[in-house]
Design a protein around this motif. Structure first.
Motif, mmCIF file in Angstrom:
data_model
loop_
_atom_site.group_PDB
_atom_site.id
_atom_site.type_symbol
_atom_site.label_atom_id
_atom_site.label_comp_id
_atom_site.label_asym_id
_atom_site.label_seq_id
_atom_site.Cartn_x
_atom_site.Cartn_y
_atom_site.Cartn_z
ATOM 1 N N UNK A 1 -9.684 1.514 22.053
ATOM 2 C CA UNK A 1 -10.505 0.411 21.567
ATOM 3 C C UNK A 1 -11.305 0.839 20.347
ATOM 4 N N UNK A 2 -11.631 -0.158 19.539
ATOM 5 C CA UNK A 2 -12.529 0.043 18.411
ATOM 6 C C UNK A 2 -13.771 -0.800 18.669
ATOM 7 N N UNK A 3 -14.877 -0.123 18.975
ATOM 8 C CA UNK A 3 -16.138 -0.786 19.252
ATOM 9 C C UNK A 3 -17.045 -0.685 18.041
ATOM 10 N N UNK A 4 -17.828 -1.720 17.796
ATOM 11 C CA UNK A 4 -18.699 -1.716 16.624
ATOM 12 C C UNK A 4 -19.915 -2.577 16.878
ATOM 13 N N UNK A 5 -20.802 -2.594 15.908
ATOM 14 C CA UNK A 5 -22.023 -3.396 15.974
ATOM 15 C C UNK A 5 -22.146 -4.150 14.650
ATOM 16 N N UNK A 6 -22.467 -5.414 14.740
ATOM 17 C CA UNK A 6 -22.492 -6.248 13.540
ATOM 18 C C UNK A 6 -23.758 -7.086 13.499
ATOM 19 N N UNK A 7 -24.155 -7.483 12.290
ATOM 20 C CA UNK A 7 -25.336 -8.313 12.112
ATOM 21 C C UNK A 7 -26.387 -7.620 11.269
ATOM 22 N N UNK A 15 -19.661 -5.526 19.321
ATOM 23 C CA UNK A 15 -18.392 -6.179 19.027
ATOM 24 C C UNK A 15 -17.206 -5.282 19.300
ATOM 25 N N UNK A 16 -16.051 -5.880 19.248
ATOM 26 C CA UNK A 16 -14.777 -5.185 19.450
ATOM 27 C C UNK A 16 -13.814 -5.669 18.386
ATOM 28 N N UNK A 17 -13.085 -4.756 17.791
ATOM 29 C CA UNK A 17 -12.056 -5.111 16.823
ATOM 30 C C UNK A 17 -10.728 -5.153 17.566
ATOM 31 N N UNK A 18 -10.085 -6.330 17.625
ATOM 32 C CA UNK A 18 -8.857 -6.436 18.411
ATOM 33 C C UNK A 18 -7.655 -5.899 17.635
ATOM 34 N N UNK A 19 -6.496 -5.934 18.244
ATOM 35 C CA UNK A 19 -5.296 -5.330 17.652
ATOM 36 C C UNK A 19 -4.880 -6.011 16.361
ATOM 37 N N UNK A 20 -5.308 -7.234 16.154
ATOM 38 C CA UNK A 20 -4.993 -7.966 14.924
ATOM 39 C C UNK A 20 -6.077 -7.810 13.857
ATOM 40 N N UNK A 21 -7.073 -6.980 14.139
ATOM 41 C CA UNK A 21 -8.156 -6.765 13.187
ATOM 42 C C UNK A 21 -9.203 -7.860 13.206
ATOM 43 N N UNK A 22 -9.235 -8.656 14.275
ATOM 44 C CA UNK A 22 -10.212 -9.737 14.402
ATOM 45 C C UNK A 22 -11.440 -9.217 15.150
ATOM 46 N N UNK A 47 -12.097 -2.278 28.486
ATOM 47 C CA UNK A 47 -10.675 -2.142 28.186
ATOM 48 C C UNK A 47 -9.829 -3.096 29.017
ATOM 49 N N UNK A 48 -10.283 -3.417 30.213
ATOM 50 C CA UNK A 48 -9.525 -4.303 31.098
ATOM 51 C C UNK A 48 -9.593 -5.763 30.657
ATOM 52 N N UNK A 49 -10.501 -6.082 29.743
ATOM 53 C CA UNK A 49 -10.633 -7.457 29.272
ATOM 54 C C UNK A 49 -9.470 -7.850 28.372
ATOM 55 N N UNK A 50 -9.141 -9.115 28.347
ATOM 56 C CA UNK A 50 -8.219 -9.659 27.350
ATOM 57 C C UNK A 50 -9.057 -10.007 26.124
ATOM 58 N N UNK A 51 -8.878 -9.286 25.006
ATOM 59 C CA UNK A 51 -9.717 -9.558 23.828
ATOM 60 C C UNK A 51 -9.680 -11.017 23.375
#
Length: 282
Positions: A1-7, A15-22, A47-51
């Protein structure tokens, strides 16, 4: 996973960056990418969540530091054999440790302010370890289980403060904005070989650092093990692990940042940063 913080600064959301870069909002799942949210149990639930079930974040918000509420920001000096060679230093027999002030951490693309009276502000692309479960006296063969993930760090340094002003290196390492971190935290399961990642840094478009984590003297697992002998590593602590050659101090003559420069840096698989360096205005 790619976890981040925004704002906005000080108001970041997880936040989380999904496999499509969203970019997806995680604020309904965890309060922040910080502390207990980075333990193995918490990461497993994320990780078990559906993004696709997470809210999409529209627009292009500011990206903050990928970890919030960092309590310990530990750094390792002279940890790349080729960097030690360029500075003329001996290879350390044990890791050289010092602290960066946690409140120097900023977003990966935030401005960096050259401190008042600075003559020798320098750059350092570094691989950062973000602690997950942590602990004390962690065996080296269990160190990766204590890590949440990895990130890019610019260990900005003022060499006169660090070397010529007496005392520990912390003087030149913890000035405000001297710790750009991110853009995201990449969890350990997505990093195939952390000891073989390309690392680079450019100043105004000129490639000055071009190295690899394979030349680290003490690898990530050993560093977590070693540091945990002297302090307890808690979830969300950050360890920045040293830099390859090409820092301004190593040039002949040395080259330092005066203000007005654009510094861009990145690590294979961990993303890129870009900062405008600005002279102190006080």
């Amino acid at each position: 996973m790619k976890l981040l913080r925004y704002g906005a600064a000080g108001q970041e959301k997880p936040g989380l960056l999904d496999a499509q870069g969203v970019l997806r909002d995680l604020s309904g799942i965890i309060p922040d990418v910080a502390g207990k949210a980075l333990t193995s149990g918490s990461l497993a639930k994320i990780k078990a969540l559906d993004p696709q079930t997470l809210p999409k974040v529209d627009g292009a918000p500011r990206i903050g530091a990928c970890v919030g509420d960092v309590r310990n920001f530990i750094a390792v000096g002279l940890n790349f054999a080729d960097h030690a060679a360029e500075t003329g230093a001996e290879i350390p027999k044990e890791p050289i440790l010092f602290n960066k002030a946690p409140n120097c951490i900023v977003g990966p693309n935030d401005d960096v302010i050259i401190p008042k009276g600075s003559k020798k502000t320098d750059w350092e692309v570094e691989l950062a370890i973000v602690i997950g479960d942590g602990g004390s006296y962690i065996p080296e063969d269990k160190a990766f289980a204590a890590i949440a993930g990895f990130a890019v760090c610019n260990d900005v340094s003022e060499r006169e403060f660090q070397i010529e002003r007496g005392g520990q290196w912390a003087k030149g390492k913890g000035c405000p904005t001297f710790g750009p971190l991110g853009p995201w935290l990449v969890t350990t399961d997505e990093v195939k070989d952390v000891q073989n990642l390309a690392m680079w840094l450019e100043v105004d478009g000129e490639r000055v650092q071009n190295g690899s984590s394979k030349t680290m003297i003490f690898g990530c697992a050993y560093l977590v093990h070693y540091i945990s002998q002297f302090m307890r590593l808690d979830p969300g602590d950050v360890i920045t692990t040293g830099t390859p050659p090409g820092v301004g101090l190593g040039f002949k003559p040395p080259r330092f940042l005066k203000g007005g420069e654009v510094v861009k840096l990145g690590i294979e698989g961990l993303g890129e940063q870009q900062q405008h360096f600005k002279a102190y205005q006080g």
